[in-house]
Design an enzyme around this catalytic site. Structure first.
Site, PDB file in Angstrom:
ATOM      1  N   GLY A  37       0.795  -1.061   0.073  1.00 15.86           N
ATOM      2  CA  GLY A  37      -0.192   0.008  -0.002  1.00 15.86           C
ATOM      3  C   GLY A  37       0.687   1.363   0.097  1.00 15.86           C
ATOM      4  O   GLY A  37       2.029   1.343  -0.290  1.00 15.86           O
ATOM      5  N   THR A  38       0.123   2.334   0.460  1.00 13.82           N
ATOM      6  CA  THR A  38       0.606   3.536   0.669  1.00 13.82           C
ATOM      7  C   THR A  38       2.083   3.626   1.526  1.00 13.82           C
ATOM      8  O   THR A  38       3.186   4.179   1.172  1.00 13.82           O
ATOM      9  CB  THR A  38      -0.392   4.573   1.324  1.00 13.82           C
ATOM     10  OG1 THR A  38      -1.300   4.692   0.412  1.00 13.82           O
ATOM     11  CG2 THR A  38       0.410   6.093   1.058  1.00 13.82           C
ATOM     12  N   GLY A 177       1.495  23.456   3.098  1.00 19.83           N
ATOM     13  CA  GLY A 177       1.011  22.693   4.040  1.00 19.83           C
ATOM     14  C   GLY A 177       2.100  22.360   5.097  1.00 19.83           C
ATOM     15  O   GLY A 177       3.153  21.657   4.603  1.00 19.83           O
ATOM     16  N   VAL A 180       2.322  16.766   8.872  1.00 19.83           N
ATOM     17  CA  VAL A 180       3.308  15.791   9.017  1.00 19.83           C
ATOM     18  C   VAL A 180       4.102  15.619   7.630  1.00 19.83           C
ATOM     19  O   VAL A 180       5.198  15.854   7.588  1.00 19.83           O
ATOM     20  CB  VAL A 180       2.735  14.461   9.645  1.00 19.83           C
ATOM     21  CG1 VAL A 180       3.913  13.350   9.525  1.00 19.83           C
ATOM     22  CG2 VAL A 180       2.003  14.515  10.706  1.00 19.83           C
ATOM     23  N   VAL A 234      -2.751  30.070   0.142  1.00 23.10           N
ATOM     24  CA  VAL A 234      -2.314  30.205  -1.101  1.00 23.10           C
ATOM     25  C   VAL A 234      -3.659  30.594  -1.958  1.00 23.10           C
ATOM     26  O   VAL A 234      -4.690  30.059  -1.861  1.00 23.10           O
ATOM     27  CB  VAL A 234      -1.634  28.947  -1.228  1.00 23.10           C
ATOM     28  CG1 VAL A 234      -1.388  28.622  -3.109  1.00 23.10           C
ATOM     29  CG2 VAL A 234      -0.383  28.463  -0.862  1.00 23.10           C
ATOM     30  N   ASP A 337      -6.927   4.248   6.820  1.00 21.75           N
ATOM     31  CA  ASP A 337      -7.130   5.558   6.487  1.00 21.75           C
ATOM     32  C   ASP A 337      -8.490   5.726   5.798  1.00 21.75           C
ATOM     33  O   ASP A 337      -9.075   6.725   6.017  1.00 21.75           O
ATOM     34  CB  ASP A 337      -6.220   5.829   5.097  1.00 21.75           C
ATOM     35  CG  ASP A 337      -4.837   6.103   5.764  1.00 21.75           C
ATOM     36  OD1 ASP A 337      -4.410   5.858   6.768  1.00 21.75           O
ATOM     37  OD2 ASP A 337      -3.754   6.625   4.932  1.00 21.75           O
ATOM     38  N   HIS A 469      21.653   4.125  32.282  1.00 24.08           N
ATOM     39  CA  HIS A 469      22.510   5.437  32.281  1.00 24.08           C
ATOM     40  C   HIS A 469      23.646   5.090  31.467  1.00 24.08           C
ATOM     41  O   HIS A 469      24.434   4.228  31.708  1.00 24.08           O
ATOM     42  CB  HIS A 469      22.877   6.052  33.689  1.00 24.08           C
ATOM     43  CG  HIS A 469      23.877   7.129  33.615  1.00 24.08           C
ATOM     44  ND1 HIS A 469      23.369   8.476  33.240  1.00 24.08           N
ATOM     45  CD2 HIS A 469      25.077   7.079  33.575  1.00 24.08           C
ATOM     46  CE1 HIS A 469      24.343   9.290  33.185  1.00 24.08           C
ATOM     47  NE2 HIS A 469      25.379   8.778  33.626  1.00 24.08           N
TER      48      HIS A 469
HETATM   49  P1  FAD Z   1      -2.943   1.938   2.193  1.00 23.63           P
HETATM   50  O1  FAD Z   1      -1.617   1.868   2.735  1.00 23.63           O
HETATM   51  O2  FAD Z   1      -3.290   3.183   1.305  1.00 23.63           O
HETATM   52  O3  FAD Z   1      -3.347   0.797   1.233  1.00 23.63           O
HETATM   53  C1  FAD Z   1      -4.667   0.533   0.540  1.00 23.63           C
HETATM   54  C2  FAD Z   1      -4.381  -0.214  -0.531  1.00 23.63           C
HETATM   55  O4  FAD Z   1      -5.632  -0.521  -1.007  1.00 23.63           O
HETATM   56  C3  FAD Z   1      -3.316   0.173  -1.765  1.00 23.63           C
HETATM   57  O5  FAD Z   1      -2.411  -0.667  -1.984  1.00 23.63           O
HETATM   58  C4  FAD Z   1      -4.302   0.273  -2.848  1.00 23.63           C
HETATM   59  O6  FAD Z   1      -3.622  -0.155  -4.170  1.00 23.63           O
HETATM   60  C5  FAD Z   1      -5.555  -0.545  -2.584  1.00 23.63           C
HETATM   61  N1  FAD Z   1      -6.527  -0.457  -3.099  1.00 23.63           N
HETATM   62  C6  FAD Z   1      -7.309   0.783  -3.150  1.00 23.63           C
HETATM   63  N2  FAD Z   1      -8.608   0.541  -3.778  1.00 23.63           N
HETATM   64  C7  FAD Z   1      -8.622  -0.796  -4.332  1.00 23.63           C
HETATM   65  C8  FAD Z   1      -9.781  -1.463  -5.063  1.00 23.63           C
HETATM   66  N3  FAD Z   1     -10.782  -0.866  -5.275  1.00 23.63           N
HETATM   67  N4  FAD Z   1      -9.368  -2.851  -5.126  1.00 23.63           N
HETATM   68  C9  FAD Z   1      -8.184  -3.380  -4.738  1.00 23.63           C
HETATM   69  N5  FAD Z   1      -7.420  -2.776  -3.954  1.00 23.63           N
HETATM   70  C10 FAD Z   1      -7.438  -1.307  -3.837  1.00 23.63           C
HETATM   71  N6  FAD Z   1       2.223   6.564   8.695  1.00 23.63           N
HETATM   72  C11 FAD Z   1       3.024   6.132   9.766  1.00 23.63           C
HETATM   73  O7  FAD Z   1       2.266   5.492  10.748  1.00 23.63           O
HETATM   74  N7  FAD Z   1       4.075   6.457   9.851  1.00 23.63           N
HETATM   75  C12 FAD Z   1       4.706   7.248   8.790  1.00 23.63           C
HETATM   76  O8  FAD Z   1       6.023   7.511   8.899  1.00 23.63           O
HETATM   77  C13 FAD Z   1       4.057   7.520   7.468  1.00 23.63           C
HETATM   78  N8  FAD Z   1       4.604   8.386   6.823  1.00 23.63           N
HETATM   79  C14 FAD Z   1       3.958   8.779   5.678  1.00 23.63           C
HETATM   80  C15 FAD Z   1       4.531   9.256   4.558  1.00 23.63           C
HETATM   81  C16 FAD Z   1       3.763   9.792   3.497  1.00 23.63           C
HETATM   82  C17 FAD Z   1       4.485  10.655   2.324  1.00 23.63           C
HETATM   83  C18 FAD Z   1       2.472   9.250   3.197  1.00 23.63           C
HETATM   84  C19 FAD Z   1       1.713   9.576   2.185  1.00 23.63           C
HETATM   85  C20 FAD Z   1       1.914   8.526   4.274  1.00 23.63           C
HETATM   86  C21 FAD Z   1       2.455   8.145   5.392  1.00 23.63           C
HETATM   87  N9  FAD Z   1       2.284   7.506   6.614  1.00 23.63           N
HETATM   88  C22 FAD Z   1       2.750   7.242   7.650  1.00 23.63           C
HETATM   89  C23 FAD Z   1       0.628   6.986   6.413  1.00 23.63           C
HETATM   90  C24 FAD Z   1       0.465   5.701   6.100  1.00 23.63           C
HETATM   91  O9  FAD Z   1       1.079   5.095   4.749  1.00 23.63           O
HETATM   92  C25 FAD Z   1      -1.078   5.135   5.953  1.00 23.63           C
HETATM   93  O10 FAD Z   1      -1.665   5.633   7.023  1.00 23.63           O
HETATM   94  C26 FAD Z   1      -1.266   3.652   5.763  1.00 23.63           C
HETATM   95  O11 FAD Z   1      -0.721   3.359   4.603  1.00 23.63           O
HETATM   96  C27 FAD Z   1      -2.648   3.678   5.563  1.00 23.63           C
HETATM   97  O12 FAD Z   1      -2.858   1.992   5.350  1.00 23.63           O
HETATM   98  P2  FAD Z   1      -4.120   1.413   4.993  1.00 23.63           P
HETATM   99  O13 FAD Z   1      -3.878  -0.221   4.760  1.00 23.63           O
HETATM  100  O14 FAD Z   1      -5.289   1.799   5.350  1.00 23.63           O
HETATM  101  O15 FAD Z   1      -4.133   1.972   3.383  1.00 23.63           O
END
Ligand code: FAD
Length: 480
Positions: A37-38, A177, A180, A234, A337, A469
């Site tokens: 994922g993300t 922005g 974080v 902005v 998310d 320590h």
């Molecule tokens: P995601 O990781 O977004 O995964 C969702 C998955 O669902 C994706 O792979 C997508 O392709 C898939 N998907 C979506 N729709 C469909 C569909 N219809 N069919 C099949 N697949 C689908 N969090 C932290 O805790 N620490 C950090 O240091 C941190 N740094 C970050 C830095 C950045 C630049 C960003 C953008 C985010 C960061 N985050 C961090 C936040 C973190 O990435 C997210 O909170 C986390 O990935 C959420 O997990 P998730 O499983 O909900 O969704």
């Protein structure tokens, strides 16, 4: 027929799949992009690779190694005999059935939606994507950039995903922005040698952080060379006018903004739009599962991350699968998310584990109200529990206890003397309510306090705990 169907293999989805498979459930997980994922592909992991690299070039190289390596690890986890990984975009047919574009359909009593989020864009009309494009045009969607097809946004106005795809370090980076994502990139690109300007609408950066701590962190980053315009809105972005560009000396984007009634502008080679993230639900056909989105686009859920019946249209309840607590047909859940509760990777993971526990009838004691978070700037900042500002607003009685890194032996030895700890407790040095810290390894220190808060410990119990320590963790027992 599968016991559990999961849509999305980010940290929420893949951890839930692994936990369920370990407990004997047959799981089908559908992912349209890369597993991880993300977080793994364009979020936590790539950004932290940048934070821990000396130069932009090293960061690019290390990211290209670390991300595929971890992806392989997740693919390994998902190769469990109880898990079937399906590639494709999932879409609801009804509350029990999901299909993929290649015509496959999958049925399950329990379905977890874990589709994550995408970048929120600025509501200021079209944005330029190419310095040579002349007219402005819209930023490509982050969906495209998360897809395995590798479509990329390489224009001068990018979101976090686009910024991670830049091949060269921009000379001037403007970040819209100071949340974080904005603050982490400001810190790291400044360290790499870019000229960084941050424009933020609010008076202070990082609104979830204690305002005192947030201000000290911002001041520290200012000392390091980042320029901040706080309380600034902005208004528009435009490519630098052609005559100037054709002169060969300037190209990029002009960011126009207003601060205290004054019209100002900043020139940048790359603009990062870091104005937040929004739930990803496009194409899921949620209506077929009778799910109505909240006005902010999130999937509304109850405290167990079950899609709340109150959010379904009246009269449709019988169409829907319900609940380990009610109907034997199972339930619909939304974790991570996409439910907008706590947009953090570890929150998504723990929500997934909790949902699987509910399905299995296993009791757990996960404290979702004790959610630590970190900002990997230099120095770091991290927090758990309400800030002092929030405690004041809520009218909760509290005491505030502080200590400073400059009085800590290890911090001095490390030459990391900039930093501060703020612990809030119940009056009379009672139970610890929160910790907000800025300074080296703040995330690790907050993790320790998270354990104390989870267990309901008092400040005295923290003080009574022997700390090695010399360590930075002694700064916690040094609070006044
Ligand atoms: P995601 O990781 O977004 O995964 C969702 C998955 O669902 C994706 O792979 C997508 O392709 C898939 N998907 C979506 N729709 C469909 C569909 N219809 N069919 C099949 N697949 C689908 N969090 C932290 O805790 N620490 C950090 O240091 C941190 N740094 C970050 C830095 C950045 C630049 C960003 C953008 C985010 C960061 N985050 C961090 C936040 C973190 O990435 C997210 O909170 C986390 O990935 C959420 O997990 P998730 O499983 O909900 O969704």
């Amino acid at each position: 027929m599968t016991d559990l169907l999961i849509i999305g293999a980010g940290p929420g989805g893949y951890k839930a799949a692994a936990h369920a498979a370990k407990h004997g459930l047959k799981v089908t997980i559908i992912e349209e992009g890369h597993v991880g994922g993300t977080c793994l592909n364009v979020g936590c992991i790539p950004t932290k690779t940048y934070v821990h690299s000396a130069t932009f070039e090293d960061a690019r190289e290390r990211m290209a190694q670390v991300v595929p390596q971890l992806r392989q690890g997740v693919e390994g986890i998902l190769s469990h005999p109880n898990i079937t990984l399906v590639r494709g975009k999932a879409s609801f047919v009804d509350a029990h059935t999901v299909s993929t574009p290649d015509g496959q359909t999958f049925t399950a009593d329990n379905i977890i939606i874990a589709t994550g989020s995408t970048s929120k864009m600025l509501n200021i009309g079209p944005l330029p994507t190419s310095p040579r494009g002349g007219e402005g045009c819209a930023l490509p969607s982050s969906e495209a950039r998360l897809s395995p097809s590798g479509e990329q946004g390489r224009g001068p106005v990018v979101d976090s995903t686009g910024l991670l795809q830049l091949d060269a370090l921009p000379k001037r980076l403007c970040i819209i922005g100071a949340g974080v994502i904005g603050m982490e990139f400001a810190s790291v690109f400044n360290r790499f040698g870019a000229e960084v300007t941050v424009i933020e609408f609010l008076k202070e950066c990082l609104p979830a952080l204690d305002s005192d701590i947030a201000k000290r962190l911002r001041k520290q980053m200012e000392k390091q060379g980042v320029t901040f315009y706080m309380g600034a809105g902005v208004k528009s972005l435009s490519p630098i006018p052609s005559p100037v560009r054709e002169g060969g000396t300037r190209e990029g984007t002009l960011v126009f903004f207003e601060q205290k009634g004054k019209e100002l502008s900043v020139e940048a080679d790359v603009v990062l739009v870091a104005t937040g993230r929004k739930p990803r639900t496009e194409g899921l056909n949620l209506e077929a599962a009778c799910i109505t989105l909240a006005p902010n686009g999130t999937i509304p859920v109850d405290e167990h991350f079950e899609v709340a019946p109150s959010n379904l249209p009246e009269g449709r309840l019988t169409d829907r699968t319900v609940s380990p607590s009610g109907d034997e047909r199972g339930a619909l859940f939304a974790i991570g998310d996409v439910n907008g509760k706590q947009m953090l990777a570890h929150a998504a993971e723990m929500q997934g584990i909790h949902v699987v526990n509910r399905i299995l009838g296993i009791e757990d004691n996960i404290r979702f109200d004790v959610m630590p978070a970190a900002i990997f700037t230099s120095p770091e900042a991290a927090c758990v529990g309400p800030s002092e500002d929030q405690l004041k607003e809520q009218g909760t009685p509290y005491e505030c206890h502080k200590s400073f890194y400059r009085a800590n032996g290890k911090a001095l030895a490390m030459n990391e003397t900039e930093g501060m700890v703020k612990l809030c407790t119940e009056p009379g040095e009672g139970r610890i309510l929160s910790a907000h810290i800025f300074g080296a390894h703040a995330a690790d220190l907050v993790q320790e306090v998270t354990a104390y808060i989870t267990l309901g410990a008092t400040l005295q119990q923290l003080r009574d705990t022997v700390h090695i320590h010399p360590t930075l963790s002694e700064v916690l027992i040094e609070v006044n």
